[in-house]
Design an enzyme around this catalytic site. Structure first.
Site, PDB file in Angstrom:
ATOM      1  N   LYS A 153       0.845  -1.190   0.000  1.00  0.00           N
ATOM      2  CA  LYS A 153       0.000   0.000   0.000  1.00  0.00           C
ATOM      3  C   LYS A 153       0.880   1.241   0.000  1.00  0.00           C
ATOM      4  CE  LYS A 153      -4.214  -1.785   0.417  1.00  0.00           C
ATOM      5  NZ  LYS A 153      -5.358  -1.470  -0.470  1.00  0.00           N
ATOM      6  N   LYS A 250     -14.565  -6.311  -6.147  1.00  0.00           N
ATOM      7  CA  LYS A 250     -14.783  -6.538  -4.719  1.00  0.00           C
ATOM      8  C   LYS A 250     -16.230  -7.016  -4.542  1.00  0.00           C
ATOM      9  CE  LYS A 250     -10.726  -4.862  -3.387  1.00  0.00           C
ATOM     10  NZ  LYS A 250     -10.620  -3.547  -2.731  1.00  0.00           N
TER      11      LYS A 250
END
Length: 337
Positions: A153, A250
């Site tokens: 990230k 997702k």
């Protein structure tokens, strides 16, 4: 069908930080659908970015509990069609849709991937996510969990330096996820340096609605770019062609396995790579994702691996990414908490 909702607070092994938020716990809602002595389980996590909480999901599902109890259950797809007409958010629909699929597989006495005719002999391995932290802490997380594939990230003012330092400690493949934090120019510049550092692709570098910027990135980036926040629902897949090399689906955002399978087919028809990602779910949600593995190019299903304590049994991810599919039907899920 009888419905029961269970709220959990999942404690993470480490503080999880991305470019816009940090947290030590993940609230999640598990939907349980029971029929003729069998129970299916589905999950959706809370998400402040989309203004979703376990309380809001439980409240809206509660308003249709009687309608669910009275309806005749035939297929998960028919149940999903019913849910679409009830005014629920996609997060709530996801929990119920996953539960319906799990229940259907248990009624059929087959794992979902077999119900769908998928061959699980070949599948992509999951990455293991390293959230934003001090470089020392990020290195420590990698050393704690040696893995062949990491998602890093990013979204700081020293992103390339982070990857350079991490590269000194492993020869694993890297993926990077900027979570909308970069500009087009920054993305293009970073892509050349990141490619030299063994990065496989860049996930969602720009803000979700910056389609013009993504056109520039697509034309000039040295690395593939994968949509996440820019690809929420089925209608977004078409938009991503000409802006991204692939999409990250997702289940919580799109509304479950039913639309996710259609999104996979659509992406394939458009020549887009396909990834499915998680939202720090327990093994309930991860086991649902795992049923899709044979259809995917990439997968991010490490959510349960990031928890101090799980709430269910189901799919097992062994060292180096091997997946052990349960012999139990449906998603193979059973609650332990």
């Amino acid at each position: 069908m009888k419905i029961q909702l269970k709220k959990y607070q999942l404690e993470l092994k480490h503080t999880f930080s991305i470019s816009r938020e940090s947290h030590d716990f993940q609230d999640t809602l598990v939907a349980c659908l029971s029929l003729n002595g069998k129970t299916g389980y589905g999950e959706a996590t809370s998400n402040p970015y989309y203004n979703i909480s376990t309380a809001s999901m439980a409240e809206e599902i509660g308003t249709i509990e009687n309608r669910i109890a009275e309806m005749e259950f035939t297929t998960p797809e028919a149940f999903h069609d019913f849910l679409i007409g009830q005014g629920l958010t996609n997060f709530s629909i996801c929990a119920l849709d996953q539960a319906a699929h799990d229940l259907y597989g248990k009624i059929q006495n087959k794992p979902l991937h077999r119900v769908w005719g998928y061959n699980t002999e070949k599948y992509p391995i999951t990455n293991y996510t390293i959230g934003i932290a001090t470089i020392e802490k990020m290195v420590e997380k990698m050393q704690e969990k040696p893995w062949p594939l990491y998602k890093i990230k990013l979204g700081t003012n020293h992103d390339v330096a982070i990857i350079k330092t991490l590269r000194e400690h492993t020869d694993a493949t890297f993926r990077v996820d900027a979570n909308c934090a970069w500009t087009p120019e920054e993305t293009i510049e970073n892509s050349y340096q990141l490619k030299e550092l063994g990065v496989e692709f860049i996930e969602q570098p720009l803000k979700a609605d910056n389609w013009e910027g993504m056109k520039k990135v697509l034309a000039k980036s040295a690395l593939p770019v994968i949509a996440d926040e820019s690809c929420i629902v089925e209608s977004d897949v078409e938009k991503c062609r000409g802006h991204f090399h692939g999409i990250n689906i997702k289940l919580t955002k799109c509304g479950g396995l039913t639309p996710a399978r259609r999104m996979i087919e659509k992406a394939r028809s458009l020549g887009l790579k396909v990834m499915v990602g998680c939202m720090t779910e327990s093994t309930v949600g991860i086991s649902a994702i795992a049923q899709l593995l044979p259809q995917l190019d990439y997968v991010d299903m490490d959510g349960a691996m990031l928890l101090k304590k799980d709430i269910a049994t189901g799919v097992i991810i062994e060292d180096h990414g091997k997946v052990i599919f349960p012999k139990q039907p449906g998603s193979g899920v059973a609650l332990i908490a």
